[in-house]
Design a protein around this motif. Structure first.
Motif, PDB file in Angstrom:
ATOM      1  N   TRP A 198       0.838  -1.191   0.000  1.00  0.00           N
ATOM      2  CA  TRP A 198       0.000   0.000   0.000  1.00  0.00           C
ATOM      3  C   TRP A 198       0.877   1.247   0.000  1.00  0.00           C
ATOM      4  CZ3 TRP A 198       1.005  -3.035   4.177  1.00  0.00           C
ATOM      5  CH2 TRP A 198       1.478  -2.420   5.348  1.00  0.00           C
ATOM      6  N   GLU A 199       0.260   2.378  -0.346  1.00  0.00           N
ATOM      7  CA  GLU A 199       1.002   3.627  -0.480  1.00  0.00           C
ATOM      8  C   GLU A 199       0.096   4.800  -0.112  1.00  0.00           C
ATOM      9  OE1 GLU A 199       3.784   6.631  -1.643  1.00  0.00           O
ATOM     10  OE2 GLU A 199       4.038   4.511  -1.179  1.00  0.00           O
ATOM     11  N   PRO A 200       0.485   5.647   0.842  1.00  0.00           N
ATOM     12  CA  PRO A 200      -0.333   6.818   1.176  1.00  0.00           C
ATOM     13  C   PRO A 200      -0.302   7.851   0.054  1.00  0.00           C
ATOM     14  CG  PRO A 200       1.780   6.918   2.332  1.00  0.00           C
ATOM     15  CD  PRO A 200       1.724   5.583   1.649  1.00  0.00           C
ATOM     16  N   ARG A 201      -1.475   8.342  -0.348  1.00  0.00           N
ATOM     17  CA  ARG A 201      -1.538   9.304  -1.450  1.00  0.00           C
ATOM     18  C   ARG A 201      -2.257  10.598  -1.076  1.00  0.00           C
ATOM     19  NH1 ARG A 201      -0.155   6.487  -6.113  1.00  0.00           N
ATOM     20  NH2 ARG A 201      -0.012   8.537  -7.103  1.00  0.00           N
ATOM     21  N   THR A 202      -3.140  10.536  -0.084  1.00  0.00           N
ATOM     22  CA  THR A 202      -3.752  11.761   0.418  1.00  0.00           C
ATOM     23  C   THR A 202      -4.155  11.532   1.867  1.00  0.00           C
ATOM     24  OG1 THR A 202      -5.344  13.537  -0.068  1.00  0.00           O
ATOM     25  CG2 THR A 202      -6.158  11.285  -0.237  1.00  0.00           C
ATOM     26  N   GLY A 203      -4.433  12.608   2.556  1.00  0.00           N
ATOM     27  CA  GLY A 203      -4.782  12.538   3.964  1.00  0.00           C
ATOM     28  C   GLY A 203      -4.593  13.903   4.598  1.00  0.00           C
ATOM     29  N   ASP A 204      -4.661  13.935   5.922  1.00  0.00           N
ATOM     30  CA  ASP A 204      -4.565  15.215   6.609  1.00  0.00           C
ATOM     31  C   ASP A 204      -4.171  14.983   8.056  1.00  0.00           C
ATOM     32  OD1 ASP A 204      -4.611  17.950   6.873  1.00  0.00           O
ATOM     33  OD2 ASP A 204      -6.767  18.174   6.511  1.00  0.00           O
ATOM     34  N   ILE A 205      -3.830  16.061   8.726  1.00  0.00           N
ATOM     35  CA  ILE A 205      -3.420  16.000  10.116  1.00  0.00           C
ATOM     36  C   ILE A 205      -4.034  17.180  10.856  1.00  0.00           C
ATOM     37  CG2 ILE A 205      -1.319  17.367   9.796  1.00  0.00           C
ATOM     38  CD1 ILE A 205       0.099  15.548  11.752  1.00  0.00           C
ATOM     39  N   ALA A 206      -4.332  16.981  12.118  1.00  0.00           N
ATOM     40  CA  ALA A 206      -4.912  18.043  12.925  1.00  0.00           C
ATOM     41  C   ALA A 206      -3.902  19.167  13.154  1.00  0.00           C
ATOM     42  CB  ALA A 206      -5.375  17.485  14.271  1.00  0.00           C
ATOM     43  N   ARG A 207      -4.406  20.363  13.367  1.00  0.00           N
ATOM     44  CA  ARG A 207      -3.549  21.504  13.652  1.00  0.00           C
ATOM     45  C   ARG A 207      -2.727  21.278  14.912  1.00  0.00           C
ATOM     46  NH1 ARG A 207      -5.517  25.856  16.387  1.00  0.00           N
ATOM     47  NH2 ARG A 207      -7.605  25.052  15.962  1.00  0.00           N
ATOM     48  N   SER A 208      -3.267  20.489  15.841  1.00  0.00           N
ATOM     49  CA  SER A 208      -2.564  20.184  17.091  1.00  0.00           C
ATOM     50  C   SER A 208      -1.510  19.106  16.915  1.00  0.00           C
ATOM     51  CB  SER A 208      -3.572  19.776  18.171  1.00  0.00           C
ATOM     52  OG  SER A 208      -4.518  18.846  17.664  1.00  0.00           O
ATOM     53  N   GLY A 209      -1.498  18.430  15.766  1.00  0.00           N
ATOM     54  CA  GLY A 209      -0.402  17.546  15.411  1.00  0.00           C
ATOM     55  C   GLY A 209      -0.380  16.161  16.003  1.00  0.00           C
ATOM     56  N   GLU A 210      -1.483  15.695  16.589  1.00  0.00           N
ATOM     57  CA  GLU A 210      -1.456  14.372  17.217  1.00  0.00           C
ATOM     58  C   GLU A 210      -2.487  13.396  16.667  1.00  0.00           C
ATOM     59  OE1 GLU A 210      -5.050  15.820  19.260  1.00  0.00           O
ATOM     60  OE2 GLU A 210      -3.381  16.644  18.138  1.00  0.00           O
ATOM     61  N   LEU A 211      -3.271  13.810  15.690  1.00  0.00           N
ATOM     62  CA  LEU A 211      -4.277  12.939  15.073  1.00  0.00           C
ATOM     63  C   LEU A 211      -4.263  13.185  13.573  1.00  0.00           C
ATOM     64  CD1 LEU A 211      -6.661  10.923  15.562  1.00  0.00           C
ATOM     65  CD2 LEU A 211      -8.170  12.922  15.532  1.00  0.00           C
ATOM     66  N   GLY A 212      -4.262  12.104  12.794  1.00  0.00           N
ATOM     67  CA  GLY A 212      -4.269  12.249  11.351  1.00  0.00           C
ATOM     68  C   GLY A 212      -4.866  11.030  10.681  1.00  0.00           C
ATOM     69  N   TRP A 213      -5.035  11.127   9.369  1.00  0.00           N
ATOM     70  CA  TRP A 213      -5.571  10.002   8.604  1.00  0.00           C
ATOM     71  C   TRP A 213      -4.911   9.979   7.228  1.00  0.00           C
ATOM     72  CZ3 TRP A 213      -8.341  10.678   3.968  1.00  0.00           C
ATOM     73  CH2 TRP A 213      -8.723  11.994   3.678  1.00  0.00           C
ATOM     74  N   LEU A 214      -4.838   8.795   6.660  1.00  0.00           N
ATOM     75  CA  LEU A 214      -4.219   8.603   5.352  1.00  0.00           C
ATOM     76  C   LEU A 214      -5.023   7.581   4.558  1.00  0.00           C
ATOM     77  CD1 LEU A 214      -0.494   8.247   6.510  1.00  0.00           C
ATOM     78  CD2 LEU A 214      -1.504  10.254   5.398  1.00  0.00           C
ATOM     79  N   THR A 215      -4.959   7.715   3.241  1.00  0.00           N
ATOM     80  CA  THR A 215      -5.588   6.727   2.368  1.00  0.00           C
ATOM     81  C   THR A 215      -4.794   6.638   1.083  1.00  0.00           C
ATOM     82  OG1 THR A 215      -7.676   6.042   1.348  1.00  0.00           O
ATOM     83  CG2 THR A 215      -7.168   8.381   1.256  1.00  0.00           C
ATOM     84  N   GLY A 216      -4.967   5.529   0.392  1.00  0.00           N
ATOM     85  CA  GLY A 216      -4.255   5.322  -0.855  1.00  0.00           C
ATOM     86  C   GLY A 216      -4.560   3.950  -1.429  1.00  0.00           C
ATOM     87  N   PRO A 217      -3.934   3.622  -2.542  1.00  0.00           N
ATOM     88  CA  PRO A 217      -4.166   2.320  -3.172  1.00  0.00           C
ATOM     89  C   PRO A 217      -3.461   1.204  -2.429  1.00  0.00           C
ATOM     90  CG  PRO A 217      -2.489   3.525  -4.377  1.00  0.00           C
ATOM     91  CD  PRO A 217      -2.983   4.453  -3.309  1.00  0.00           C
ATOM     92  N   SER A 218      -4.029   0.017  -2.521  1.00  0.00           N
ATOM     93  CA  SER A 218      -3.407  -1.177  -1.957  1.00  0.00           C
ATOM     94  C   SER A 218      -3.519  -2.303  -2.981  1.00  0.00           C
ATOM     95  CB  SER A 218      -4.083  -1.594  -0.640  1.00  0.00           C
ATOM     96  OG  SER A 218      -5.452  -1.900  -0.858  1.00  0.00           O
ATOM     97  N   SER A 219      -2.689  -3.322  -2.795  1.00  0.00           N
ATOM     98  CA  SER A 219      -2.778  -4.502  -3.651  1.00  0.00           C
ATOM     99  C   SER A 219      -2.417  -5.727  -2.829  1.00  0.00           C
ATOM    100  CB  SER A 219      -1.846  -4.382  -4.857  1.00  0.00           C
ATOM    101  OG  SER A 219      -0.488  -4.340  -4.449  1.00  0.00           O
ATOM    102  N   PHE A 220      -2.986  -6.854  -3.222  1.00  0.00           N
ATOM    103  CA  PHE A 220      -2.772  -8.097  -2.490  1.00  0.00           C
ATOM    104  C   PHE A 220      -2.578  -9.223  -3.489  1.00  0.00           C
ATOM    105  CE2 PHE A 220      -4.623 -12.027  -0.760  1.00  0.00           C
ATOM    106  CZ  PHE A 220      -3.823 -12.197   0.350  1.00  0.00           C
ATOM    107  N   HIS A 221      -1.528  -9.999  -3.244  1.00  0.00           N
ATOM    108  CA  HIS A 221      -1.252 -11.120  -4.133  1.00  0.00           C
ATOM    109  C   HIS A 221      -0.936 -12.349  -3.301  1.00  0.00           C
ATOM    110  CE1 HIS A 221       1.217 -13.475  -7.147  1.00  0.00           C
ATOM    111  NE2 HIS A 221       0.097 -13.250  -7.794  1.00  0.00           N
ATOM    112  N   ALA A 222      -1.850 -13.307  -3.312  1.00  0.00           N
ATOM    113  CA  ALA A 222      -1.633 -14.560  -2.602  1.00  0.00           C
ATOM    114  C   ALA A 222      -0.782 -15.485  -3.462  1.00  0.00           C
ATOM    115  CB  ALA A 222      -2.974 -15.228  -2.278  1.00  0.00           C
ATOM    116  N   PRO A 223       0.057 -16.332  -2.836  1.00  0.00           N
ATOM    117  CA  PRO A 223       0.984 -17.174  -3.611  1.00  0.00           C
ATOM    118  C   PRO A 223       0.309 -18.159  -4.543  1.00  0.00           C
ATOM    119  CG  PRO A 223       0.932 -17.816  -1.296  1.00  0.00           C
ATOM    120  CD  PRO A 223       0.204 -16.513  -1.394  1.00  0.00           C
TER     121      PRO A 223
END
Length: 290
Positions: A87-112
């Motif tokens: 997975w890779e973070p591509r967008t998100g945000d953080i609080a002005r107080s700097g202790e809470l944030g969130w991220l989102t982005g694409p992910s991929s899964f490959h089973a053997p």
């Protein structure tokens, strides 16, 4: 022609605003931590990397909240080759107080034992710990029919005028929980699409299993009107940053009729300059049928 021109101008303005969103040192540190987390998974396996980067009090929604770390420890450790989750973070945000944030982005899964790569879209809510390290509190994801596209690199979520008031954390959390409950009450009384339309940020994201992520207030409302018109939801809990500008809520939901399902929802909210809480990301996680 005028409508087309305005539409093009709107798209250009959105792109410009996204490009202008400044990535603070704290937000960059959160992004770098997420990337280190993803890299650690390739070195020591998904389970052990999750244990390293999840907070001790992290929750899994099953659909009611339970200990995420306890669930992880109940599973055997495996090398990355057994579950190639990336997975890779591509967008998100953080609080002005700097202790809470969130991220989102694409992910991929490959089973053997599978030849086809599975795509997805993840979302994580992060809290900064007392030792200064960022750790995941909630992590959810959906499978998508193909790779999810984002703007190149990492961009701060475009929101516009953010809250800069001085309301205390307790009062802010109470206001957010009230907004979450109001949305759920409106869903029950006035329909899903109409209810959401009043609570969505302009560039909000909707993540649902089996479909590409839907972006934008109007697109989300249209999709909900077609695919989730008969829905009910019950608020569980909500919390906010010290600055009272970013928060999250979670609870349970049910869809009726064709495609009926039950599960948990996670909503990430940002507060605008006028003090209103608006959804910037909304994810549902269906409970597998027994």
């Amino acid at each position: 022609m005028r409508r087309v021109a305005f539409g093009v101008a709107g798209l250009i303005l959105t792109a410009v605003l996204a490009a202008q969103e400044k990535i603070s040192t704290d937000l960059q540190a959160l992004v770098d931590t997420e990337r280190s987390f993803a890299h650690a998974a390739t070195l020591k396996g998904v389970r052990d990397a999750f244990l390293d980067f999840f907070a001790d009090d992290a929750i899994a929604l099953t659909p009611l909240p339970t200990s995420a770390t306890a669930r992880l420890r109940s599973r055997p450790a495996q090398p990355f080759s057994a579950t190639e989750l990336k997975w890779e973070p591509r967008t998100g945000d953080i609080a002005r107080s700097g202790e809470l944030g969130w991220l989102t982005g694409p992910s991929s899964f490959h089973a053997p034992n599978e030849t086809k790569l599975q795509h997805g879209n993840y979302l994580s809510v992060w809290r900064k710990q007392t030792d200064g390290h960022w750790r995941v509190f909630i992590d959810v994801g959906v499978l998508t029919p193909q790779a999810v596209t984002f703007a190149p690199g990492f961009t701060r979520f475009p929101f516009g005028d953010r809250y800069a008031g001085k309301e205390g954390r307790a009062a802010s959390a109470s206001a957010l929980l009230a907004a979450d409950r109001d949305l759920n009450e409106r869903i029950a009384s006035g329909g899903t699409a109409q209810a959401y339309r009043a609570h969505l940020a302009a560039e909000a994201r909707l993540h649902r299993f089996g479909v590409l992520s839907i972006v934008g207030r109007r697109a989300i409302a249209d999709w909900l009107d077609q695919h989730a018109a008969s829905m009910s939801a019950t608020s569980g809990a909500a919390d906010v940053a010290e600055a009272g500008d970013i928060g999250y809520s979670y609870g349970t939901y049910a869809l009726k009729g064709d495609g009926a399902e039950r599960g948990a929802y996670v909503r990430v909210w940002t507060r605008d300059g006028a003090g209103s809480w608006l959804i910037v990301a909304d994810v549902t996680q269906p409970t597998p049928p027994v």
